[in-house]
Design an enzyme around this catalytic site. Structure first.
Site, PDB file in Angstrom:
ATOM      1  N   GLY A 157      61.120 -83.304 -60.174  1.00 16.29           N
ATOM      2  CA  GLY A 157      61.418 -82.162 -61.030  1.00 16.29           C
ATOM      3  C   GLY A 157      62.837 -81.666 -60.846  1.00 16.29           C
ATOM      4  O   GLY A 157      63.549 -81.373 -61.816  1.00 16.29           O
ATOM      5  N   TYR A 158      63.264 -81.567 -59.597  1.00 19.25           N
ATOM      6  CA  TYR A 158      64.617 -81.098 -59.303  1.00 19.25           C
ATOM      7  C   TYR A 158      65.660 -82.058 -59.872  1.00 19.25           C
ATOM      8  O   TYR A 158      66.655 -81.643 -60.471  1.00 19.25           O
ATOM      9  CB  TYR A 158      64.778 -80.968 -57.791  1.00 19.25           C
ATOM     10  CG  TYR A 158      66.055 -80.316 -57.338  1.00 19.25           C
ATOM     11  CD1 TYR A 158      66.186 -78.936 -57.320  1.00 19.25           C
ATOM     12  CD2 TYR A 158      67.137 -81.090 -56.909  1.00 19.25           C
ATOM     13  CE1 TYR A 158      67.357 -78.333 -56.888  1.00 19.25           C
ATOM     14  CE2 TYR A 158      68.307 -80.496 -56.480  1.00 19.25           C
ATOM     15  CZ  TYR A 158      68.417 -79.117 -56.470  1.00 19.25           C
ATOM     16  OH  TYR A 158      69.589 -78.531 -56.041  1.00 19.25           O
TER      17      TYR A 158
END
Length: 253
Positions: A157-158
């Protein structure tokens, strides 16, 4: 007055309570800017970042906003865009990270990370940037990452969000450069903050990372100070759409 002088300008810094955001706010105040600090847990008065800014002789306002809440972000954007004193510099620094293997990565972690690191910066920039475009001047600085260029491990996600930040920086620069608004990003390397604590606490990862950094050390939040002031200042008047690494030489290795 020099090209790096920010006297009389108003800067908004998200994630200003600690770490890189605090260092950015302190640097901008040192160059002459008044600062509005935004964070989910920022104290209403007496915070460390407030003391930093006031020690530089500048004004400080604290706004507590949960950037994981889209409605709160929209309300913040409307508030700042509607004020009599316009925002001259917007630093979209706030971020969060969640670590787990991709095959096990929870939906809620993915959604929160994308909202805080990409959705909130876009919404805030859209609200404040519209006024900058209308006035014909402004500076917007995103905090990207080395994972705007690389894939990372156990942080899908990051990585997706930070790749998005790099793309958003270029997309907005293409639209807004003709209107006198500079949109750029900083890509910090491995800086000793809460977001990298898990890496620094893992002996194998810590050693592997340090062995690749030509500067031979973890970054410090204040290592971002000069680049922040540069991108916020008239010295960067012809700098648009750049993702500037501040990484101790990591990407050049």
């Amino acid at each position: 007055m020099t090209a790096f002088d920010l006297t009389g300008r108003l800067a908004v810094v998200t994630g200003a309570r600690r770490g890189i955001g605090r260092a950015m706010a302190r640097a901008l105040a040192g160059a002459g800017a008044d600062v509005i600090g935004v964070s989910a847990r920022l104290e209403g008065s007496g915070s460390e970042v407030e003391r930093d800014v006031r020690a530089a002789g500048r004004e400080f306002e604290a706004i507590r906003t949960d950037l994981a809440d889209p409605e709160a972000v929209r309300a913040l954007g409307a508030d700042l865009a509607g004020r009599a004193r316009p925002v001259d510099i917007l630093v979209n620094n706030a971020g969060t990270i969640r670590r787990s293997p991709a095959a096990e990565h929870p939906d809620e972690d993915w959604e929160e990370v994308l909202q805080v690191n990409l959705g909130a910066p876009f919404a805030l920039t859209r609200a404040i940037g519209a006024g900058m475009v209308a006035r014909g001047r402004g500076r917007i600085i995103f905090t990207a990452s080395l994972l705007s260029f690389q894939g990372g491990i156990t942080v899908p996600g990051y990585t997706a969000a930070k790749h998005g930040v790099a793309g958003l920086t270029k997309a907005l620069a293409n639209e807004w450069a003709p209107h006198g608004v500079n949109v750029n990003a900083l890509a910090p390397g491995y800086v000793a903050t809460d977001n990298t604590r898990a890496l620094r606490d893992d002996p194998a990862r810590r050693t592997a990372i340090l062995d690749r950094i030509p500067a031979g050390r973890w970054g410090r939040p204040d290592d971002l100070a000069g680049a922040t002031v540069f991108l916020a200042s008239d010295a960067a008047a012809y700098v648009h759409g750049v993702v500037l690494p501040v990484d101790g030489g990591w990407l050049g290795r």
